[in-house]
Scaffold this motif. Structure first.
Motif, mmCIF file in Angstrom:
data_model
loop_
_atom_site.group_PDB
_atom_site.id
_atom_site.type_symbol
_atom_site.label_atom_id
_atom_site.label_comp_id
_atom_site.label_asym_id
_atom_site.label_seq_id
_atom_site.Cartn_x
_atom_site.Cartn_y
_atom_site.Cartn_z
ATOM 1 N N PHE A 103 0.825 -1.203 0.000
ATOM 2 C CA PHE A 103 0.000 0.000 0.000
ATOM 3 C C PHE A 103 0.858 1.253 0.000
ATOM 4 C CE2 PHE A 103 0.952 -0.955 4.389
ATOM 5 C CZ PHE A 103 1.205 0.284 4.956
ATOM 6 N N ARG A 148 -1.928 -1.080 -3.613
ATOM 7 C CA ARG A 148 -3.112 -0.246 -3.441
ATOM 8 C C ARG A 148 -2.688 1.139 -2.981
ATOM 9 N NH1 ARG A 148 -7.839 -3.168 -3.662
ATOM 10 N NH2 ARG A 148 -8.963 -1.408 -2.733
ATOM 11 N N ILE A 149 -3.383 2.170 -3.458
ATOM 12 C CA ILE A 149 -3.021 3.556 -3.146
ATOM 13 C C ILE A 149 -4.281 4.352 -2.826
ATOM 14 C CG2 ILE A 149 -3.151 4.326 -5.554
ATOM 15 C CD1 ILE A 149 -0.659 6.073 -4.967
ATOM 16 N N SER A 150 -4.169 5.308 -1.917
ATOM 17 C CA SER A 150 -5.324 6.145 -1.585
ATOM 18 C C SER A 150 -5.411 7.321 -2.556
ATOM 19 C CB SER A 150 -5.226 6.659 -0.142
ATOM 20 O OG SER A 150 -4.205 7.641 -0.025
ATOM 21 N N ILE A 182 -0.294 5.153 1.375
ATOM 22 C CA ILE A 182 -1.330 6.056 1.861
ATOM 23 C C ILE A 182 -0.647 7.257 2.509
ATOM 24 C CG2 ILE A 182 -3.055 4.237 2.181
ATOM 25 C CD1 ILE A 182 -2.342 4.078 5.111
ATOM 26 N N CYS A 207 6.034 1.787 -2.094
ATOM 27 C CA CYS A 207 4.939 1.110 -1.399
ATOM 28 C C CYS A 207 5.509 0.507 -0.131
ATOM 29 C CB CYS A 207 4.263 0.041 -2.262
ATOM 30 S SG CYS A 207 5.252 -1.440 -2.550
ATOM 31 N N THR A 257 -8.297 2.708 -0.131
ATOM 32 C CA THR A 257 -7.372 2.612 -1.262
ATOM 33 C C THR A 257 -8.045 1.961 -2.462
ATOM 34 O OG1 THR A 257 -6.537 0.472 -0.476
ATOM 35 C CG2 THR A 257 -5.316 2.455 0.193
ATOM 36 N N LYS A 258 -7.359 2.019 -3.584
ATOM 37 C CA LYS A 258 -7.781 1.346 -4.806
ATOM 38 C C LYS A 258 -6.517 0.791 -5.473
ATOM 39 C CE LYS A 258 -7.330 5.554 -7.578
ATOM 40 N NZ LYS A 258 -7.984 6.524 -8.489
ATOM 41 N N LYS A 269 -7.841 -1.312 2.777
ATOM 42 C CA LYS A 269 -8.517 -1.520 1.489
ATOM 43 C C LYS A 269 -9.691 -0.562 1.310
ATOM 44 C CE LYS A 269 -7.280 -6.405 0.956
ATOM 45 N NZ LYS A 269 -7.778 -7.800 1.012
#
Length: 206
Positions: free
Chosen positions: A14, A181-183, A16, A110, A158-159, A155
């Motif tokens: 991730f 996954r990133i916000s 974020i 990440c 994020t997408k 999750k």
């Protein structure tokens, strides 16, 4: 007997914002988590230090000018879930991407949080001592439930990370689909970063 049946890790990669990360840290606080650097002394950090370490890592990739330090975020995390004592691991990783026919010299960011799938069982027979791995969900159900809670929380904000790069030439963009996954807020912060400008990356913000 198959020792590798439950090998590997449950994991989530991730990126974020620091403020979003702070809300995730609150879940660890509830389970009295301890964060240790993976250096020789296994230096303990409190939650404020962990937050500041993540913020420093995050800013390296979101500033308009490239900072002159090396980004680093690695911790082993121990905690108590019900009557179980276990741990997770968090470490920064790089996202490689192609640029004009070769790999870019920089990598996008990440952080991976992981939990071993296997629980080691030590056994012994007439041939001697040996071990097998059994499903950690059976031996440490609360630990797995906590990992599941943390990753599900991330999750929700994020997408899947999608971006396009000039992989082969300066005229053709190719979409990249890393398992990260990133916000939306992190995407906004990266839009004008030095790396996005350097490689002319295109990150959709939808």
């Amino acid at each position: 007997m198959d020792r590798l049946k439950h090998s590997g890790f449950y994991k989530l990669k991730f990126f974020i914002t620091p403020e979003e990360f702070k809300s995730v840290l609150k879940l660890f606080e509830q389970n009295q988590a301890q964060f240790n650097r993976t250096n020789y002394d296994r230096t303990k950090h409190d939650q404020n230090q962990v937050y500041e370490a993540y913020k420093t890592y995050y800013q390296y990739f979101t500033m308009q000018e490239k900072p002159d330090y090396h980004p680093f975020f690695v911790y082993s995390i121990t905690f108590a879930a019900a009557n179980e004592s276990s741990g997770l691991f968090a470490r920064n990783e790089g996202i490689s991407f192609p640029h004009l026919g070769q790999w870019a010299e920089d990598e996008l960011p990440c952080v991976m949080i992981s939990l071993p799938k296997g629980f080691q069982i030590n056994l012994e027979d007439e041939k001697g001592k040996y071990y097998i791995y059994e499903d950690i969900r059976e031996h440490l159900p609360q630990t797995y439930a906590f990992f599941d809670e943390v990753t599900n929380d991330m999750k929700k904000i994020t997408k899947p990370f999608r971006f396009s790069a000039y992989a082969t030439d300066a005229d053709t963009l190719q979409e990249q689909k890393p398992a990260v996954r990133i916000s939306k807020n992190a995407v906004n912060d990266m839009m004008n970063s030095w790396m996005v400008k350097k490689y002319k990356l295109v990150i959709p913000n939808k």
